[in-house]
Motif scaffolding. Structure first.
Motif, PDB file in Angstrom:
ATOM      1  N   MET A 107       0.848  -1.168   0.000  1.00 45.48           N
ATOM      2  CA  MET A 107       0.000   0.000   0.000  1.00 45.48           C
ATOM      3  C   MET A 107       0.899   1.238   0.000  1.00 45.48           C
ATOM      4  SD  MET A 107      -2.961   1.124   2.721  1.00 45.48           S
ATOM      5  CE  MET A 107      -4.207  -0.025   2.194  1.00 45.48           C
ATOM      6  N   SER A 108       0.599   2.138  -0.890  1.00 43.59           N
ATOM      7  CA  SER A 108       1.420   3.345  -0.990  1.00 43.59           C
ATOM      8  C   SER A 108       1.089   4.328   0.127  1.00 43.59           C
ATOM      9  CB  SER A 108       1.196   4.015  -2.344  1.00 43.59           C
ATOM     10  OG  SER A 108      -0.108   4.555  -2.395  1.00 43.59           O
ATOM     11  N   ILE A 109       1.983   5.227   0.364  1.00 42.33           N
ATOM     12  CA  ILE A 109       1.799   6.213   1.413  1.00 42.33           C
ATOM     13  C   ILE A 109       0.635   7.144   1.080  1.00 42.33           C
ATOM     14  CG2 ILE A 109       2.868   8.200   2.538  1.00 42.33           C
ATOM     15  CD1 ILE A 109       5.494   6.712   2.445  1.00 42.33           C
ATOM     16  N   ALA A 110       0.494   7.498  -0.188  1.00 43.53           N
ATOM     17  CA  ALA A 110      -0.607   8.377  -0.592  1.00 43.53           C
ATOM     18  C   ALA A 110      -1.952   7.710  -0.339  1.00 43.53           C
ATOM     19  CB  ALA A 110      -0.472   8.741  -2.058  1.00 43.53           C
ATOM     20  N   ARG A 111      -2.049   6.442  -0.676  1.00 46.69           N
ATOM     21  CA  ARG A 111      -3.303   5.711  -0.462  1.00 46.69           C
ATOM     22  C   ARG A 111      -3.591   5.561   1.034  1.00 46.69           C
ATOM     23  NH1 ARG A 111      -5.118   0.124  -3.418  1.00 46.69           N
ATOM     24  NH2 ARG A 111      -7.267   0.255  -2.773  1.00 46.69           N
ATOM     25  N   LEU A 112      -2.582   5.292   1.805  1.00 47.57           N
ATOM     26  CA  LEU A 112      -2.732   5.172   3.253  1.00 47.57           C
ATOM     27  C   LEU A 112      -3.196   6.494   3.853  1.00 47.57           C
ATOM     28  CD1 LEU A 112      -2.385   3.462   5.813  1.00 47.57           C
ATOM     29  CD2 LEU A 112      -0.010   4.221   5.875  1.00 47.57           C
ATOM     30  N   SER A 113      -2.608   7.582   3.390  1.00 46.77           N
ATOM     31  CA  SER A 113      -2.988   8.903   3.871  1.00 46.77           C
ATOM     32  C   SER A 113      -4.448   9.209   3.535  1.00 46.77           C
ATOM     33  CB  SER A 113      -2.076   9.958   3.256  1.00 46.77           C
ATOM     34  OG  SER A 113      -2.504  11.246   3.618  1.00 46.77           O
ATOM     35  N   THR A 114      -4.869   8.858   2.328  1.00 43.59           N
ATOM     36  CA  THR A 114      -6.255   9.078   1.916  1.00 43.59           C
ATOM     37  C   THR A 114      -7.206   8.239   2.750  1.00 43.59           C
ATOM     38  OG1 THR A 114      -5.502   9.528  -0.335  1.00 43.59           O
ATOM     39  CG2 THR A 114      -7.831   8.994  -0.044  1.00 43.59           C
ATOM     40  N   THR A 115      -6.843   7.010   3.012  1.00 49.11           N
ATOM     41  CA  THR A 115      -7.678   6.114   3.813  1.00 49.11           C
ATOM     42  C   THR A 115      -7.832   6.643   5.230  1.00 49.11           C
ATOM     43  OG1 THR A 115      -6.924   4.224   2.498  1.00 49.11           O
ATOM     44  CG2 THR A 115      -7.927   3.740   4.636  1.00 49.11           C
ATOM     45  N   ILE A 116      -6.754   7.114   5.815  1.00 52.16           N
ATOM     46  CA  ILE A 116      -6.813   7.670   7.171  1.00 52.16           C
ATOM     47  C   ILE A 116      -7.691   8.922   7.192  1.00 52.16           C
ATOM     48  CG2 ILE A 116      -5.434   8.811   8.965  1.00 52.16           C
ATOM     49  CD1 ILE A 116      -3.179   6.829   8.281  1.00 52.16           C
ATOM     50  N   ALA A 117      -7.557   9.776   6.193  1.00 47.32           N
ATOM     51  CA  ALA A 117      -8.362  11.000   6.136  1.00 47.32           C
ATOM     52  C   ALA A 117      -9.842  10.662   5.993  1.00 47.32           C
ATOM     53  CB  ALA A 117      -7.904  11.876   4.974  1.00 47.32           C
ATOM     54  N   GLU A 118     -10.169   9.674   5.170  1.00 51.39           N
ATOM     55  CA  GLU A 118     -11.567   9.264   4.995  1.00 51.39           C
ATOM     56  C   GLU A 118     -12.123   8.692   6.288  1.00 51.39           C
ATOM     57  OE1 GLU A 118     -11.613   6.540   1.733  1.00 51.39           O
ATOM     58  OE2 GLU A 118     -11.450   8.120   0.229  1.00 51.39           O
ATOM     59  N   THR A 119     -11.319   7.909   6.982  1.00 45.40           N
ATOM     60  CA  THR A 119     -11.750   7.328   8.256  1.00 45.40           C
ATOM     61  C   THR A 119     -12.021   8.422   9.275  1.00 45.40           C
ATOM     62  OG1 THR A 119     -10.467   5.329   7.815  1.00 45.40           O
ATOM     63  CG2 THR A 119     -11.116   5.726  10.088  1.00 45.40           C
ATOM     64  N   ASN A 120     -11.146   9.408   9.355  1.00 44.88           N
ATOM     65  CA  ASN A 120     -11.350  10.514  10.284  1.00 44.88           C
ATOM     66  C   ASN A 120     -12.608  11.299   9.934  1.00 44.88           C
ATOM     67  OD1 ASN A 120      -9.086   9.870  11.750  1.00 44.88           O
ATOM     68  ND2 ASN A 120      -7.761  11.318  10.679  1.00 44.88           N
ATOM     69  N   THR A 121     -12.846  11.514   8.648  1.00 41.77           N
ATOM     70  CA  THR A 121     -14.045  12.235   8.221  1.00 41.77           C
ATOM     71  C   THR A 121     -15.295  11.452   8.596  1.00 41.77           C
ATOM     72  OG1 THR A 121     -12.821  13.212   6.388  1.00 41.77           O
ATOM     73  CG2 THR A 121     -15.224  13.262   6.251  1.00 41.77           C
ATOM     74  N   ARG A 122     -15.287  10.162   8.379  1.00 38.60           N
ATOM     75  CA  ARG A 122     -16.440   9.322   8.739  1.00 38.60           C
ATOM     76  C   ARG A 122     -16.703   9.371  10.235  1.00 38.60           C
ATOM     77  NH1 ARG A 122     -14.825   4.197   5.065  1.00 38.60           N
ATOM     78  NH2 ARG A 122     -15.448   5.079   3.062  1.00 38.60           N
ATOM     79  N   GLN A 123     -15.640   9.316  11.018  1.00 42.82           N
ATOM     80  CA  GLN A 123     -15.798   9.381  12.465  1.00 42.82           C
ATOM     81  C   GLN A 123     -16.355  10.729  12.901  1.00 42.82           C
ATOM     82  OE1 GLN A 123     -11.926   8.359  13.995  1.00 42.82           O
ATOM     83  NE2 GLN A 123     -12.359   6.163  13.988  1.00 42.82           N
ATOM     84  N   ASP A 124     -15.885  11.798  12.287  1.00 43.07           N
ATOM     85  CA  ASP A 124     -16.390  13.136  12.616  1.00 43.07           C
ATOM     86  C   ASP A 124     -17.870  13.259  12.278  1.00 43.07           C
ATOM     87  OD1 ASP A 124     -13.879  13.846  13.486  1.00 43.07           O
ATOM     88  OD2 ASP A 124     -13.338  14.913  11.630  1.00 43.07           O
ATOM     89  N   VAL A 125     -18.269  12.737  11.129  1.00 42.10           N
ATOM     90  CA  VAL A 125     -19.673  12.782  10.725  1.00 42.10           C
ATOM     91  C   VAL A 125     -20.517  11.931  11.668  1.00 42.10           C
ATOM     92  CG1 VAL A 125     -21.297  12.099   8.910  1.00 42.10           C
ATOM     93  CG2 VAL A 125     -19.205  13.317   8.318  1.00 42.10           C
ATOM     94  N   SER A 126     -20.033  10.765  12.023  1.00 45.04           N
ATOM     95  CA  SER A 126     -20.766   9.895  12.949  1.00 45.04           C
ATOM     96  C   SER A 126     -20.959  10.568  14.302  1.00 45.04           C
ATOM     97  CB  SER A 126     -20.032   8.568  13.141  1.00 45.04           C
ATOM     98  OG  SER A 126     -20.007   7.842  11.940  1.00 45.04           O
ATOM     99  N   MET A 127     -19.942  11.234  14.797  1.00 44.24           N
ATOM    100  CA  MET A 127     -20.056  11.926  16.079  1.00 44.24           C
ATOM    101  C   MET A 127     -21.035  13.089  15.991  1.00 44.24           C
ATOM    102  SD  MET A 127     -18.470  10.371  18.400  1.00 44.24           S
ATOM    103  CE  MET A 127     -18.483  11.590  19.664  1.00 44.24           C
ATOM    104  N   ALA A 128     -21.034  13.805  14.875  1.00 47.59           N
ATOM    105  CA  ALA A 128     -21.965  14.919  14.707  1.00 47.59           C
ATOM    106  C   ALA A 128     -23.404  14.420  14.676  1.00 47.59           C
ATOM    107  CB  ALA A 128     -21.638  15.684  13.426  1.00 47.59           C
TER     108      ALA A 128
END
Length: 60
Positions: A1-22
């Protein structure tokens, strides 16, 4: 897994968590306001004589 893909996956996960908390916070706010409205809608308790409610019949 490339670093760019890993970074995108982490950002998407954080966004999903933020939306879920809201959404959770909004649901809790709605529930709290509904509970407050229900409590306000309860009728006032009647003034009972002081001798009522002092004893419990446990043999019935």
């Amino acid at each position: 897994m490339s670093i760019a893909r890993l970074s995108t996956t982490i950002a998407e996960t954080n966004t999903r968590q933020d939306v879920s908390m809201a959404v959770l916070k909004k649901a809790m706010d709605v529930q709290a306001s509904s509970a407050a409205a229900l409590l306000e809608a309860l009728p006032a308790t009647p003034n009972l004589p002081s001798h009522l409610g002092n004893r419990v019949n446990t043999t019935a």
